[in-house]
Design a protein around this motif. Sequence first.
Motif, mmCIF file in Angstrom:
data_model
loop_
_atom_site.group_PDB
_atom_site.id
_atom_site.type_symbol
_atom_site.label_atom_id
_atom_site.label_comp_id
_atom_site.label_asym_id
_atom_site.label_seq_id
_atom_site.Cartn_x
_atom_site.Cartn_y
_atom_site.Cartn_z
ATOM 1 N N ALA A 1 4.303 -9.409 29.267
ATOM 2 C CA ALA A 1 4.127 -9.210 27.827
ATOM 3 C C ALA A 1 3.322 -10.315 27.157
ATOM 4 N N THR A 2 3.334 -11.534 27.717
ATOM 5 C CA THR A 2 2.706 -12.681 27.045
ATOM 6 C C THR A 2 1.881 -13.514 28.008
ATOM 7 N N SER B 1 1.533 -5.327 23.796
ATOM 8 C CA SER B 1 1.240 -6.711 23.436
ATOM 9 C C SER B 1 0.268 -7.348 24.413
ATOM 10 N N ALA B 2 0.368 -6.981 25.689
ATOM 11 C CA ALA B 2 -0.523 -7.550 26.690
ATOM 12 C C ALA B 2 -1.956 -7.080 26.483
ATOM 13 N N ALA B 3 -2.124 -5.808 26.113
ATOM 14 C CA ALA B 3 -3.469 -5.301 25.853
ATOM 15 C C ALA B 3 -4.058 -5.911 24.588
ATOM 16 N N GLN C 1 15.990 -6.355 30.608
ATOM 17 C CA GLN C 1 15.640 -7.266 31.685
ATOM 18 C C GLN C 1 15.191 -6.473 32.902
ATOM 19 N N ARG C 2 13.907 -6.225 32.989
ATOM 20 C CA ARG C 2 13.333 -5.500 34.113
ATOM 21 C C ARG C 2 12.011 -6.138 34.487
ATOM 22 N N GLY C 3 11.491 -5.790 35.666
ATOM 23 C CA GLY C 3 10.213 -6.317 36.099
ATOM 24 C C GLY C 3 10.206 -7.826 36.215
ATOM 25 N N LEU C 4 9.193 -8.452 35.653
ATOM 26 C CA LEU C 4 9.044 -9.903 35.753
ATOM 27 C C LEU C 4 10.223 -10.633 35.133
#
Length: 560
Positions: free
Chosen positions: A389-390, A417-419, A350-353
């Motif tokens: 990520a999505t 996954s984002a790329a 659980q980090r970032g967004l």
Amino acid sequence: MSALTGVGVSPGIGFGPAYVLTHDTPVPPPGARHDGDARAERARATQALEEVAADLEERGARVGGEAQEILGAQAMMARDPGLATGVAELIDEGRSAARAVYEEFGRYREMLVGAGGYLGERAADLDDVRDRAVAVLEGLPMPGLPSLAEQPYVLVARDLAPADTALLSADVVAAFVTEQGGPTSHTAILARALGVPAVVACLEATSIPHGVPVLVDGASGLVRPAPLAEEVTTARNTASAREAVLAAVTGPGMTSDGHAVPLLANIGGPRDVDAALKYGAEGIGLYRTEFLFLDRMSAPSDEEQEAAYLDVLNAFPGGRVVVRTLDAGADKPLAFLPPQEDEPNPALGQRGLRLLRAYPQILNAQLGALARAASQSSAKLQVMAPMVATAEEAAWYVAVCREAGLPSAGVMIEIPSAALRASDLAAEADFFSLGTNDLAQYTFAADRQVGMLTALQDAWQPALLDLVALAATGAAERGKPCGVCGEAAGDPVLACVLVGLGVTSLSMGAPALPAVRAALSRHTREQCLLAAQAALAAVSAQEARAAARSHLPGLAGLAL
């Protein structure tokens, strides 16, 4: 001695006597015990750790920016409640305060190394906090560097703690050379911010005798002890000629045939703005906001946030300022939030967004402060989310930003996954910004702090270039811009390749801007495209770099 070779991470020529840094804080004896007053001994340990934390914060406040963020995270280590509890328990068992600190920090260090990722990167920082606390408890000088020197010296070490480097300048240190670290280690980041030549992952560097003159090439990674006088003269003349060529190229970033490529700066706070302006940044491509949050026990007030954002916006009237909303979690916990439950690998937790979604009040307060600051400035504010990520995450973030009155909201592409599904994310977001440091780390499962894995962290790896191309193509299909704000953007040769891959803007540490501007100005967009195609066709980072250079003839005149 024969010449040594490492990884050049901050360009330039440095020459001076070697100052070989050795941490000589003694290890408290295994049997060291206190006099029986456990309460007094616990108080000594608490006071020593607080003294270390306060010293680190004071150092960070003096320099600001990325150094303040890094040192603030170290200060939080010294104040970690879990570590304090462990130290107290060992003291209750009879150990001396110094021995208890040494053992408990050692136990925690093993946990960090075992976790890997971002936490593994912090092991050296934890060692530094431990050594400083032990020094205080034993009545010894703090480990560190000489405060005065007759001439700038080449700092040589196994590794460097942020506290050792944060207060240095080019007036004091001619270059950094370390045996450990990688292109995105704290040493590399701070060296680039200072504009000091640096070489990392240089094996046997600490075998250089103290005081021996050393010539350091921060671009090629060459480290030459006791060089001949003519070698020093040649290197300096080459560097001077290069600086003159770079200084002659001014104005907005663009290729020789007029294709615009905005060149922006990465900053950690208002104190980094002067360097961005000095090197001709057209705006800010990455404003890391963590420094406002990390070294405190309560969240910054709305007024404090608004002022910090407005200072940067006002420095670029009419220009572009991209702010990354808080990227916390993993190795950057927030002391004013409840402790996160134990995670096997916090870098993948659980980090970032993800953290911001769990605590929306933090994000809402930040977005509100940004909106108010933007209303008072002519700068073009854009905000972006870390660790997306999505497409669903992108859509959620954009909606929250719209509700806060922020019209331009983008996402960072730093998870594979984002790329891979860039087109889906681009349908939701207003722009992309590629964080190549994390994208490489997650793509190759290679901790970016580990010097032995430097080859996998190389931004020239064809697999990483594939992901950059996918992201840029996905953004273009939706008519959205796609910038790069990772360390890769500051490589003048790779910058041309990134443009050829479809990247629309480049953001980097301010000292790298002149070389990138000059490299682009000497090549057409078609040459950049051919260089990119050649790099993608390669099967290794070395081949990709060589193949790209063969299509970029203007680099020869820049001594790149």
